[in-house]
Design an enzyme around this catalytic site. Structure first.
Site, PDB file in Angstrom:
ATOM      1  N   PHE A 216       0.631  -1.052  -0.391  1.00 35.84           N
ATOM      2  CA  PHE A 216      -0.037  -0.169  -0.552  1.00 35.84           C
ATOM      3  C   PHE A 216       1.055   1.066  -0.185  1.00 35.84           C
ATOM      4  O   PHE A 216       1.718   0.958   0.974  1.00 35.84           O
ATOM      5  CB  PHE A 216      -1.162   0.181   0.970  1.00 35.84           C
TER       6      PHE A 216
ATOM      7  N   TYR B 176      12.682 -10.656  14.161  1.00 34.78           N
ATOM      8  CA  TYR B 176      13.357 -10.618  14.567  1.00 34.78           C
ATOM      9  C   TYR B 176      13.493 -11.168  16.297  1.00 34.78           C
ATOM     10  O   TYR B 176      12.512 -10.926  16.921  1.00 34.78           O
ATOM     11  CB  TYR B 176      13.662  -9.164  14.622  1.00 34.78           C
TER      12      TYR B 176
ATOM     13  N   TYR C 155      11.572  -4.631  22.468  1.00 41.99           N
ATOM     14  CA  TYR C 155      11.580  -5.486  21.631  1.00 41.99           C
ATOM     15  C   TYR C 155      10.999  -6.877  22.191  1.00 41.99           C
ATOM     16  O   TYR C 155       9.357  -7.225  21.896  1.00 41.99           O
ATOM     17  CB  TYR C 155      12.986  -5.330  20.247  1.00 41.99           C
TER      18      TYR C 155
END
Length: 405
Positions: free
Chosen positions: A83, A234, A244
Site C-alpha cells: 500500500f 527479529y 523489542y
C-alpha cells in the site's frame, strides 16, 4: 526540481524516484550475479525452485528483496501487494511506489509475469483480487512471503481499526538515541504500554492476518501442493529485549511464531510447510526511531564488516533462498522452534561479546571510531533513494511520477 532528503529525527519524509529505481536495479543485478555463481538455473530446471510467488509487503526491505530473488534468481512469476502513495508530476510518492515500478519494468523486460497490487493487504477485498489473478494466470502459488509491517490494521470482520505501538511492558525503557546524520547521542525514554496497546499491537503485527491469507488461498484452491509460506521476525540482542522482544512488538512476534505452527499443520496435508525466518537487524524506517537500536546496529555493522559477515536485505534474502529454502537436498534447517535463523551471524557469541564490550564505551567524541556511522547513514538514506551510486542528485527531476534514467 532538485530533490534533497528531508530528514526529521531519524525519519526521511521524501523519496528520490530515480534513486529508488536505481537501487532496485542494483539488487536485481546482485541476484543475477549470484545466480551465475551458484548455478541456480540447474536447481530451477530440476523443479526445486519456486514457480509462482506471492509477496505480501513487496515494496521495500525484506519483502522487495524476496521478490527480486524469486524472480531474477529462480525465474518465478510474482504477485506483489503493498500500500503505497502514488506520485503526481509535481508531488512525490513513497519509496515503495518507485521500487514497485522499477521491479515490474525489469521483470517484464526479462519475460517474467508480474502483477503488483497497490491495496490494503489486510482486507478480504485484496485477497479476492489476488486469488482472481492467480486463477487468471492458471497458476497456484508455491511460495507465499508474508512481510507486512504497518502501524494500523482494520479487522475485516468487525471493521474496527487497531493501532500498534513500540513500547516496553511494565517498565520505562531508557537508552541512548543516536542521530545518524549528526552523530549526536541523547538519552531517550519510552513509557510502558497501557490499556489495550499490547493486544492491539498483536492484532496488527501478529499472525492473525497471515493465517487468514493462507486459509483463504487454500480454500480457493490457489496454493500448489508443497507450498511453503514464510513470515519474517527479529529477536535481537538482550540489550534491546525490554523495548523489542519483551515489549509490545515482541508479543506480536511471539503470536506470529505460534500461528506459524497452526499454518504448518494445515499445509502439511499437501506436503507444504510454514516457517518464521528470524532475520538480522537492519536499518529500517521503524528501527531508526527505537532507542538504542541505531547505536547497536552501528556497532554491530562495524564489527561484522570487519569480519566479512555483514549483509543487507538483498544479500540475506538471497542466502535465505539458496541456503535454507531451496537447498539441493530439499531440507530446510531450523531451530527447536521450527524457525529459520538468518540472524546466525549476528547472534554469534563472539560477535555479541564484542558488541557488548564496545556499546558502553560509545560517546559523541569517539562515535566515528566505534560506530559505522557512514554505513548506517547510507543504509538509512538508500531506503528513500538517496546516496545511491550512479545517481546525479544535482540533476533536476521534471516529472515525479516517472523513473526514467
Amino acid at each position: 526540481m532538485i530533490i534533497k532528503p528531508m530528514i526529521r529525527s531519524n525519519m526521511c519524509i521524501n523519496a528520490h524516484p530515480i534513486g529508488c529505481a536505481k537501487e532496485t536495479e542494483n539488487q536485481i543485478n546482485y541476484v543475477i550475479a549470484q545466480k551465475a555463481k551458484r548455478g541456480t538455473k540447474t536447481l530451477a530446471e530440476g523443479g526445486k525452485a519456486p514457480r509462482t510467488v506471492l509477496v505480501l509487503g513487496c515494496s521495500t526491505g525484506y519483502g522487495l528483496a524476496s521478490r527480486i530473488t524469486a524472480a531474477f534468481e529462480y525465474g518465478a512469476d510474482t504477485i506483489g501487494v503493498s500500500f503505497e502513495k502514488q506520485p503526481t508530476q509535481v508531488k512525490g510518492g513513497t519509496p515503495g511506489w518507485y521500487n514497485n515500478m522499477a521491479f515490474d519494468k525489469a521483470a517484464e523486460k526479462a519475460g517474467l509475469k508480474t502483477k503488483t497490487f497497490n491495496a490494503d493487504a489486510y482486507s478480504d477485498e485484496c485477497r479476492a483480487e489476488v486469488i482472481k489473478q492467480l486463477k487468471d494466470w492458471g497458476a497456484k502459488a508455491d511460495l507465499v512471503i508474508y512481510s507486512l509491517a504497518s502501524p494500523v490494521r482494520t479487522d475485516p470482520d468487525t471493521k474496527v481499526m487497531y493501532r500498534s505501538v513500540i513500547k516496553p511492558i511494565n517498565q520505562v525503557y531508557s537508552g541512548a538515541s543516536l542521530d545518524m546524520m549528526t552523530g549526536k547521542i541523547t538519552q531517550a525514554s519510552t513509557q510502558p504500554a497501557e490499556g489495550d496497546e499490547i493486544p492491539n499491537t498483536v492484532k496488527v503485527m501478529g499472525g492473525e492476518d497471515w493465517e487468514r491469507w493462507i486459509k483463504q488461498l487454500s480454500e480457493a484452491n490457489v496454493l500448489a501442493d508443497g507450498c511453503r509460506t514464510l513470515a519474517y521476525s527479529y529477536i535481537g540482542p538482550s540489550l534491546s529485549h525490554p523495548i523489542y522482544r519483551d515489549g509490545t512488538i515482541g508479543e506480536a512476534k511471539k503470536d506470529l511464531e505460534k500461528r506459524a505452527h497452526n499454518i504448518d499443520a494445515a499445509l502439511k496435508a499437501k506436503g507444504g510447510a510454514a516457517y518464521v525466518s528470524v532475520n538480522k537487524g537492519l536499518i529500517t524506517r521503524s528501527s531508526s526511531v527505537i532507542p538504542i537500536i541505531t547505536q547497536y546496529l552501528g556497532v554491530l555493522f562495524k564489527i561484522m564488516k570487519k569480519q566479512g559477515t555483514h549483509e543487507g536485505c538483498i544479500e540475506q534474502m538471497e542466502r535465505l533462498f539458496a541456503e535454507r529454502l531451496y537447498t539441493a537436498d530439499g531440507k530446510v534447517p531450523v531451530d527447536s522452534e521450527n524457525r529459520i535463523r538468518m540472524d546466525d551471524w549476528e547472534m554469534d557469541p563472539k560477535v555479541q561479546d564484542e558488541v557488548n564490550k564496545v556499546m558502553p564505551a560509545v560517546t559523541e567524541e569517539n562515535v566515528n571510531e566505534l560506530v559505522d556511522l557512514d554505513g548506517i547513514r547510507h543504509d538509512f538514506l538508500i531506503i528513500n533513494g538517496f546516496d545511491v551510486d550512479g545517481v546525479d542528485y544535482n540533476k533536476e527531476v521534471t516529472d515525479m511520477s516517472k523513473i526514467e534514467y
